[in-house]
Design a protein around this motif. Structure first.
Motif, PDB file in Angstrom:
ATOM      1  N   HIS A  54       0.877  -1.186   0.000  1.00 25.92           N
ATOM      2  CA  HIS A  54       0.000   0.000   0.000  1.00 25.92           C
ATOM      3  C   HIS A  54       0.906   1.225   0.000  1.00 25.92           C
ATOM      4  O   HIS A  54       1.687   1.406   0.957  1.00 25.92           O
TER       5      HIS A  54
ATOM      6  N   LEU B  14      -6.148  -5.081  13.130  1.00 29.26           N
ATOM      7  CA  LEU B  14      -6.181  -4.322  11.875  1.00 29.26           C
ATOM      8  C   LEU B  14      -6.817  -2.940  12.077  1.00 29.26           C
ATOM      9  O   LEU B  14      -6.287  -1.930  11.609  1.00 29.26           O
TER      10      LEU B  14
ATOM     11  N   PHE C   8      -4.659  -0.234  13.634  1.00 26.22           N
ATOM     12  CA  PHE C   8      -3.687   0.250  12.644  1.00 26.22           C
ATOM     13  C   PHE C   8      -4.372   1.198  11.657  1.00 26.22           C
ATOM     14  O   PHE C   8      -3.858   2.298  11.374  1.00 26.22           O
ATOM     15  N   LEU C   9      -5.519   0.788  11.143  1.00 28.43           N
ATOM     16  CA  LEU C   9      -6.192   1.594  10.108  1.00 28.43           C
ATOM     17  C   LEU C   9      -6.521   2.992  10.634  1.00 28.43           C
ATOM     18  O   LEU C   9      -6.414   3.981   9.898  1.00 28.43           O
TER      19      LEU C   9
ATOM     20  N   TYR D 230      -3.340   4.942  10.406  1.00 24.25           N
ATOM     21  CA  TYR D 230      -2.935   4.998   8.980  1.00 24.25           C
ATOM     22  C   TYR D 230      -3.777   6.034   8.217  1.00 24.25           C
ATOM     23  O   TYR D 230      -3.235   6.905   7.525  1.00 24.25           O
TER      24      TYR D 230
ATOM     25  N   ASP E 237      -9.598  -3.472   0.192  1.00 20.42           N
ATOM     26  CA  ASP E 237      -8.840  -3.493   1.450  1.00 20.42           C
ATOM     27  C   ASP E 237      -9.636  -2.820   2.557  1.00 20.42           C
ATOM     28  O   ASP E 237     -10.833  -2.625   2.424  1.00 20.42           O
ATOM     29  N   SER E 238      -8.956  -2.492   3.659  1.00 20.72           N
ATOM     30  CA  SER E 238      -9.551  -1.908   4.867  1.00 20.72           C
ATOM     31  C   SER E 238     -10.208  -2.992   5.740  1.00 20.72           C
ATOM     32  O   SER E 238      -9.943  -4.175   5.532  1.00 20.72           O
TER      33      SER E 238
ATOM     34  N   HIS F 159      -8.123  -8.370  -0.816  1.00 17.15           N
ATOM     35  CA  HIS F 159      -7.696  -8.882   0.479  1.00 17.15           C
ATOM     36  C   HIS F 159      -8.776  -9.858   0.967  1.00 17.15           C
ATOM     37  O   HIS F 159      -9.978  -9.533   0.917  1.00 17.15           O
TER      38      HIS F 159
ATOM     39  N   GLU G 230      -7.391 -12.312   5.935  1.00 15.39           N
ATOM     40  CA  GLU G 230      -6.369 -11.689   6.791  1.00 15.39           C
ATOM     41  C   GLU G 230      -6.882 -11.820   8.227  1.00 15.39           C
ATOM     42  O   GLU G 230      -6.334 -12.572   9.022  1.00 15.39           O
TER      43      GLU G 230
ATOM     44  N   HIS H  94      -3.138 -11.603   1.162  1.00  9.01           N
ATOM     45  CA  HIS H  94      -3.051 -12.349   2.432  1.00  9.01           C
ATOM     46  C   HIS H  94      -3.481 -13.810   2.182  1.00  9.01           C
ATOM     47  O   HIS H  94      -2.675 -14.621   1.840  1.00  9.01           O
TER      48      HIS H  94
ATOM     49  N   LEU I 108      -0.143  -6.852  13.366  1.00  7.81           N
ATOM     50  CA  LEU I 108      -1.599  -6.670  13.506  1.00  7.81           C
ATOM     51  C   LEU I 108      -2.226  -7.828  14.276  1.00  7.81           C
ATOM     52  O   LEU I 108      -3.447  -7.966  14.327  1.00  7.81           O
TER      53      LEU I 108
ATOM     54  N   ASP J 250       3.330  -5.138   2.640  1.00  6.59           N
ATOM     55  CA  ASP J 250       2.033  -4.564   3.052  1.00  6.59           C
ATOM     56  C   ASP J 250       2.153  -3.062   3.343  1.00  6.59           C
ATOM     57  O   ASP J 250       1.884  -2.243   2.467  1.00  6.59           O
ATOM     58  N   ASP J 251       2.550  -2.713   4.568  1.00  4.04           N
ATOM     59  CA  ASP J 251       2.680  -1.303   4.975  1.00  4.04           C
ATOM     60  C   ASP J 251       4.018  -1.145   5.694  1.00  4.04           C
ATOM     61  O   ASP J 251       4.075  -0.991   6.918  1.00  4.04           O
TER      62      ASP J 251
HETATM   63  N1  ADE Z   1      -4.879  -1.174   4.176  1.00  3.01           N
HETATM   64  C1  ADE Z   1      -3.578  -1.019   4.392  1.00  3.01           C
HETATM   65  N2  ADE Z   1      -3.056  -2.133   4.925  1.00  3.01           N
HETATM   66  C2  ADE Z   1      -4.065  -3.027   5.037  1.00  3.01           C
HETATM   67  C3  ADE Z   1      -4.157  -4.359   5.500  1.00  3.01           C
HETATM   68  N3  ADE Z   1      -3.116  -5.032   5.990  1.00  3.01           N
HETATM   69  N4  ADE Z   1      -5.367  -4.948   5.485  1.00  3.01           N
HETATM   70  C4  ADE Z   1      -6.423  -4.293   5.018  1.00  3.01           C
HETATM   71  N5  ADE Z   1      -6.389  -3.044   4.571  1.00  3.01           N
HETATM   72  C5  ADE Z   1      -5.214  -2.417   4.575  1.00  3.01           C
END
Ligand code: ADE
Ligand code: ZN
Length: 319
Positions: free
Chosen positions: A11, A49, A52-53, A56, A161-162, A189, A192, A213, A244, A270-271
């Motif tokens: 991402h 998750l 984190f979001l 982010y 995602d998200s 995704h 996950e 994932h 996460l 990923d991030d």
């Molecule tokens: N957006 C950024 N990283 C993500 C992740 N690991 N899972 C879902 N959405 C995301």
């Protein structure tokens, strides 16, 4: 020399390092709720998750202009090249920017400025994959697809995602059908935090070609058998899974078992600004923690080119 590889699950907003975040905040006059980079880094202790979001999406406030997106992407490509990345398929989250008043054109034009120079400057070929936020409505995803239509020559595919749990893939059936009709490649995704059934749904309802994932497939032996049989690529992100809390520690990651089972695994970051490492750091970490040998590392690198949206000749050249 890091092993040459493709990165397929990245991402771009997740490459925003604290130093760049503060530099952009100063440039754009955005006030951040952290005193400095050290305090920001201290906040990177995630429960799951969603926690984190929240951070982010909050930090994205500093990304406002084409130049900001260009600088973000160029910084990633510089690091990626040093990590042996030869090809990167890069996710971006347009809805997270549109919601803050940043037009999709600013995002795509800015990213494109860096991506268009990437082969020459960094030796990294690139593609862009536009992700829909699954915790937003299907209507919003469809509006986003329409807004992206003037830029379709820059976008290879769409992703999802998200926040996963409670937002199953089927919610986006129509928008994926519309994206396919526009000639876009399809990924999502799944698995996950969400159950194995979401992976099956992403394959059967959204018709995705790769699963991002796909970690929780290991809970369903029949699904594993199918993924092996159909050679569905999984873009795993082991460091992300630890940070996460999808798994407790890297030593417990099922990657080695998944490879032994014949799954088409790839390893990605990923991030990386948030999860403690870029993609070659991840290769090193799984080698140390899981005893993954040189032969399996080569398999992971080979899989990454095979699973990429490169034409066959280009992929073979890298292998
Ligand atoms: N957006 C950024 N990283 C993500 C992740 N690991 N899972 C879902 N959405 C995301
Ligand atoms: Zn991801």
């Amino acid at each position: 020399m890091p092993i040459p590889k493709a990165e397929l699950h990245l991402h771009i907003e997740g490459t925003l390092e604290p130093e760049l975040a503060f530099a952009l905040a100063a440039r754009n006059d955005v006030e951040l709720p952290y005193a400095d980079t050290e305090e920001l880094r201290k906040a990177y202790l995630f429960e799951d998750l969603q926690s984190f979001l929240d951070l982010y999406y909050g930090l994205m406030a500093v990304l406002r202009t084409e130049a900001d997106f260009e600088e973000l992407a160029d910084a990633y490509l510089t690091r990626a090249a040093a990590q042996g990345v030869r090809h990167a398929e890069i996710f971006f989250d347009p809805q997270a920017h549109i919601a803050r008043g940043v037009p999709i054109g600013t995002v795509i034009e800015g990213l494109s400025r860096a991506l268009d120079r990437s082969e020459e400057r960094h030796g990294v070929s690139t593609r862009l994959i536009m992700c829909f936020l699954r915790d937003e409505s299907a209507e919003s995803a469809m509006e986003t697809l329409r807004a992206a239509e003037p830029y379709l020559d820059r976008i290879i595919g769409v992703g999802l995602d998200s926040a996963e749990v409670g937002h199953p893939p089927a919610k986006f059936k129509e928008v994926y059908e519309a994206a396919a009709a526009l000639g876009l490649r399809l990924v999502a995704h799944a698995g996950e935090e969400g159950p194995p059934a979401y992976i099956t749904e992403a394959l059967d309802v959204l018709r995705v070609e790769r699963v991002d994932h796909g970690l929780r497939c290991v809970e369903d032996p029949e699904l594993v058998e199918r993924l092996v049989r159909e050679r569905v690529p999984l873009t795993l992100c082991p460091l992300s899974n630890v940070r996460l809390r999808a798994i407790d520690m890297l030593e417990e990651h099922p990657l080695a078992r998944m490879l032994d089972a014949g799954l088409m695994c790839t390893v990605n970051s990923d991030d990386p600004a948030y999860f403690g490492g870029y993609v070659d750091d991840t290769f090193h970490a799984v080698r140390e923690a899981l005893g993954i040998g040189q032969e399996q590392l080569r398999t992971l690198a080979r899989n990454s080119f095979e699973a990429a949206f490169l034409d066959r000749n280009a992929a073979d050249e890298e292998l």
